[in-house]
Design a protein around this motif. Structure first.
Motif, PDB file in Angstrom:
ATOM      1  N   LEU A 172      13.365  41.251  48.868  1.00  0.00           N
ATOM      2  CA  LEU A 172      14.890  41.569  48.466  1.00  0.00           C
ATOM      3  C   LEU A 172      14.288  43.227  48.301  1.00  0.00           C
ATOM      4  CD1 LEU A 172      17.184  39.024  47.513  1.00  0.00           C
ATOM      5  CD2 LEU A 172      16.550  39.867  50.001  1.00  0.00           C
ATOM      6  N   LYS A 173      14.963  44.296  48.815  1.00  0.00           N
ATOM      7  CA  LYS A 173      14.990  45.743  48.944  1.00  0.00           C
ATOM      8  C   LYS A 173      16.307  46.352  48.596  1.00  0.00           C
ATOM      9  CE  LYS A 173      12.238  45.347  51.358  1.00  0.00           C
ATOM     10  NZ  LYS A 173      10.948  45.840  53.214  1.00  0.00           N
ATOM     11  N   PHE A 174      17.382  47.082  47.243  1.00  0.00           N
ATOM     12  CA  PHE A 174      18.037  47.568  47.386  1.00  0.00           C
ATOM     13  C   PHE A 174      17.805  49.087  46.860  1.00  0.00           C
ATOM     14  CE2 PHE A 174      18.520  42.872  45.620  1.00  0.00           C
ATOM     15  CZ  PHE A 174      19.243  42.626  46.826  1.00  0.00           C
ATOM     16  N   PHE A 175      18.298  49.339  47.304  1.00  0.00           N
ATOM     17  CA  PHE A 175      19.243  51.007  47.315  1.00  0.00           C
ATOM     18  C   PHE A 175      19.746  51.160  46.818  1.00  0.00           C
ATOM     19  CE2 PHE A 175      19.909  55.537  48.342  1.00  0.00           C
ATOM     20  CZ  PHE A 175      19.080  56.671  47.811  1.00  0.00           C
ATOM     21  N   LEU A 176      19.516  52.005  45.291  1.00  0.00           N
ATOM     22  CA  LEU A 176      20.652  52.526  45.086  1.00  0.00           C
ATOM     23  C   LEU A 176      21.147  53.671  45.483  1.00  0.00           C
ATOM     24  CD1 LEU A 176      20.172  50.363  41.772  1.00  0.00           C
ATOM     25  CD2 LEU A 176      20.841  49.135  43.299  1.00  0.00           C
ATOM     26  N   HIS A 177      22.761  53.836  46.409  1.00  0.00           N
ATOM     27  CA  HIS A 177      23.391  54.693  46.273  1.00  0.00           C
ATOM     28  C   HIS A 177      23.823  55.344  45.332  1.00  0.00           C
ATOM     29  CE1 HIS A 177      24.081  57.669  49.586  1.00  0.00           C
ATOM     30  NE2 HIS A 177      25.167  57.172  50.282  1.00  0.00           N
ATOM     31  N   ILE A 178      23.195  56.422  45.357  1.00  0.00           N
ATOM     32  CA  ILE A 178      25.072  57.047  44.557  1.00  0.00           C
ATOM     33  C   ILE A 178      25.543  58.199  45.268  1.00  0.00           C
ATOM     34  CG2 ILE A 178      24.958  55.990  41.884  1.00  0.00           C
ATOM     35  CD1 ILE A 178      22.259  58.827  40.992  1.00  0.00           C
ATOM     36  N   SER A 179      26.276  59.406  44.673  1.00  0.00           N
ATOM     37  CA  SER A 179      26.518  60.739  44.975  1.00  0.00           C
ATOM     38  C   SER A 179      25.551  61.568  44.004  1.00  0.00           C
ATOM     39  CB  SER A 179      27.886  60.558  45.718  1.00  0.00           C
ATOM     40  OG  SER A 179      27.971  60.821  44.360  1.00  0.00           O
ATOM     41  N   LYS A 180      25.815  63.306  44.883  1.00  0.00           N
ATOM     42  CA  LYS A 180      24.975  63.852  43.552  1.00  0.00           C
ATOM     43  C   LYS A 180      25.763  64.529  42.418  1.00  0.00           C
ATOM     44  CE  LYS A 180      22.391  68.162  44.736  1.00  0.00           C
ATOM     45  NZ  LYS A 180      22.104  69.566  45.493  1.00  0.00           N
ATOM     46  N   LYS A 181      27.155  64.233  42.791  1.00  0.00           N
ATOM     47  CA  LYS A 181      27.484  63.942  41.792  1.00  0.00           C
ATOM     48  C   LYS A 181      27.857  63.608  40.768  1.00  0.00           C
ATOM     49  CE  LYS A 181      33.601  65.321  41.672  1.00  0.00           C
ATOM     50  NZ  LYS A 181      34.278  64.675  42.795  1.00  0.00           N
ATOM     51  N   GLU A 182      28.231  61.892  41.164  1.00  0.00           N
ATOM     52  CA  GLU A 182      28.558  61.327  40.149  1.00  0.00           C
ATOM     53  C   GLU A 182      26.540  61.264  39.487  1.00  0.00           C
ATOM     54  OE1 GLU A 182      30.117  58.980  39.272  1.00  0.00           O
ATOM     55  OE2 GLU A 182      28.845  57.508  37.954  1.00  0.00           O
ATOM     56  N   GLN A 183      25.736  61.590  39.859  1.00  0.00           N
ATOM     57  CA  GLN A 183      24.563  61.711  39.640  1.00  0.00           C
ATOM     58  C   GLN A 183      24.499  62.461  37.963  1.00  0.00           C
ATOM     59  OE1 GLN A 183      21.307  63.910  40.513  1.00  0.00           O
ATOM     60  NE2 GLN A 183      19.602  62.030  40.224  1.00  0.00           N
ATOM     61  N   LEU A 184      25.520  64.133  38.678  1.00  0.00           N
ATOM     62  CA  LEU A 184      25.263  65.231  37.626  1.00  0.00           C
ATOM     63  C   LEU A 184      26.444  64.572  36.226  1.00  0.00           C
ATOM     64  CD1 LEU A 184      24.782  67.896  37.145  1.00  0.00           C
ATOM     65  CD2 LEU A 184      26.696  68.258  38.382  1.00  0.00           C
ATOM     66  N   ARG A 185      27.347  63.974  36.400  1.00  0.00           N
ATOM     67  CA  ARG A 185      28.351  62.886  35.918  1.00  0.00           C
ATOM     68  C   ARG A 185      28.079  62.220  34.296  1.00  0.00           C
ATOM     69  NH1 ARG A 185      30.938  59.409  33.841  1.00  0.00           N
ATOM     70  NH2 ARG A 185      30.050  57.727  35.590  1.00  0.00           N
ATOM     71  N   ARG A 186      26.279  61.277  35.131  1.00  0.00           N
ATOM     72  CA  ARG A 186      26.069  60.475  34.460  1.00  0.00           C
ATOM     73  C   ARG A 186      25.364  61.211  33.333  1.00  0.00           C
ATOM     74  NH1 ARG A 186      24.368  55.385  38.067  1.00  0.00           N
ATOM     75  NH2 ARG A 186      27.097  54.860  38.638  1.00  0.00           N
ATOM     76  N   PHE A 187      24.491  62.235  34.164  1.00  0.00           N
ATOM     77  CA  PHE A 187      23.362  63.070  33.632  1.00  0.00           C
ATOM     78  C   PHE A 187      24.119  63.926  31.814  1.00  0.00           C
ATOM     79  CE2 PHE A 187      20.338  64.576  37.225  1.00  0.00           C
ATOM     80  CZ  PHE A 187      19.773  63.547  36.914  1.00  0.00           C
ATOM     81  N   LYS A 188      25.421  64.566  32.628  1.00  0.00           N
ATOM     82  CA  LYS A 188      26.615  64.949  31.494  1.00  0.00           C
ATOM     83  C   LYS A 188      26.366  63.323  30.559  1.00  0.00           C
ATOM     84  CE  LYS A 188      29.679  68.122  30.431  1.00  0.00           C
ATOM     85  NZ  LYS A 188      29.861  67.438  28.830  1.00  0.00           N
ATOM     86  N   GLU A 189      26.942  62.215  30.913  1.00  0.00           N
ATOM     87  CA  GLU A 189      27.189  61.118  29.779  1.00  0.00           C
ATOM     88  C   GLU A 189      25.943  61.605  29.064  1.00  0.00           C
ATOM     89  OE1 GLU A 189      29.871  57.895  31.846  1.00  0.00           O
ATOM     90  OE2 GLU A 189      27.742  57.142  31.350  1.00  0.00           O
ATOM     91  N   ARG A 190      24.638  61.248  29.860  1.00  0.00           N
ATOM     92  CA  ARG A 190      23.601  61.374  28.799  1.00  0.00           C
ATOM     93  C   ARG A 190      23.500  62.576  28.140  1.00  0.00           C
ATOM     94  NH1 ARG A 190      18.743  59.247  32.927  1.00  0.00           N
ATOM     95  NH2 ARG A 190      20.158  57.103  33.798  1.00  0.00           N
TER      96      ARG A 190
END
Ligand code: AMP
Ligand code: MG
Length: 282
Positions: A172-190
């Motif tokens: 079973l193969k899963f692509f975890l689809h996030i938005s560009k905006k959410e990626q930036l939010r997570r980077f900031k959180e880090r």
């Protein structure tokens, strides 16, 4: 709260084999009818219990193995998903393998060499944190090998996976689809959280510049390598709780469909039962 779903998530998020895929058409923030984590709590618990029993059954049955491949962009949630799925299972029957830039020894072999060594033996579950798909993703985006080489790999991957499935390794193969905006939010959180700073890598922001190239590479990989026997799923992953719910649900549905069974006991149960009663009398 339990959603009255018209379609199972297996159907809803499965990538139709051979059909062009447009990731822009899939909302990364989709949560079905639920508004918050709280709305999903009961379902998450229920699926976690089911995962645990199904994995035990897989182990006891001993005929099948399960390979889960996780792919996604940086901060897409691969680690969190692994934590959720494996957290529900008995660690004795599971393993996780992460694939980084190949070592010198690994690149001296064909690209599937390092992968095949890590596929699960019968009765076990393995999760790949990144996988052989990197060889048609990062490798394609950064032209690490010529197009004539990577473009042939889709067929090689299909043949490889088909051979595994023939031998009862289910995939079973899963692509975890996030938005560009959410990626930036997570980077900031880090950046802001000292407990998460270790996760930041030099390449994170650089790779964002290749967002469009990655999107196209993913669209091709998913549509060319999704099959009924080794399906790809695009999981809306802006909300971590929904991502966990959807992945767990699909794994549960798949394992339930395998019609596994506990093996017959190898000892004479009636005889042992009589011994037990006799021992109680004494
Ligand atoms: P991480 O998963 O964040 O620890 O990063 C692992 C890195 O290894 C990512 O940047 C991947 O793109 C990279 N990587 C994994 N597999 C390959 C591959 N076959 N060729 C080149 N880079 C790879
Ligand atoms: Mg990373």
């Amino acid at each position: 709260m339990i959603c009255e779903v018209e379609m199972s998530y297996t159907e809803q998020f499965g990538v139709k084999p051979g059909r062009a895929l447009k990731l822009d058409k899939i909302d990364p923030a989709f949560t079905d009818c639920r508004e918050s984590h709280k709305d999903a709590a009961k379902e998450l618990d229920r699926d976690r219990d089911k995962l645990r029993s199904l994995q035990e059954l897989l182990y006891a049955d001993g005929r099948f193995s399960l390979l889960i491949c996780l792919q996604g962009l940086d901060a897409g949630g691969k680690d969190g998903t692994i934590n959720h799925i494996l957290g529900a299972m008995n660690p004795q029957g599971c393993s996780v393998v992460g694939f980084k830039q190949p070592t010198r020894e690994e690149v001296a072999h064909d690209f599937l060499w390092r992968i095949h060594q890590q596929t699960p033996p019968r009765g076990r579950v393995t999760i790949f944190n990144r996988s052989h798909y990197e060889d048609v993703l990062v490798v394609r985006v950064h032209e690490l090998v010529p197009e004539a080489v990577w473009s042939h790999r889709y067929e090689q991957i299909n043949a490889f996976e088909s051979a595994l499935v023939d031998d009862n390794t289910h995939i079973l193969k899963f692509f975890l689809h996030i938005s560009k905006k959410e990626q930036l939010r997570r980077f900031k959180e880090r950046l802001d959280d000292p407990a998460k700073q270790w996760k930041i890598s030099e390449s994170d922001y650089k790779e964002r510049r290749f967002w469009g190239d990655y999107k196209r590479a993913y669209e091709d990989a998913l549509s060319r390598c999704s099959s009924k026997r080794a399906p790809w799923f695009v999981i809306p992953s802006d909300h971590k709780w929904f991502r966990n719910l959807a992945v767990a649900r699909i794994v549960v549905e798949y394992l339930e469909g395998l019609k596994m069974r506990f093996p017959r006991p190898s000892v004479d149960i009636e005889h042992i039962r009589r011994e037990y009663h006799a021992a109680k009398e004494r």
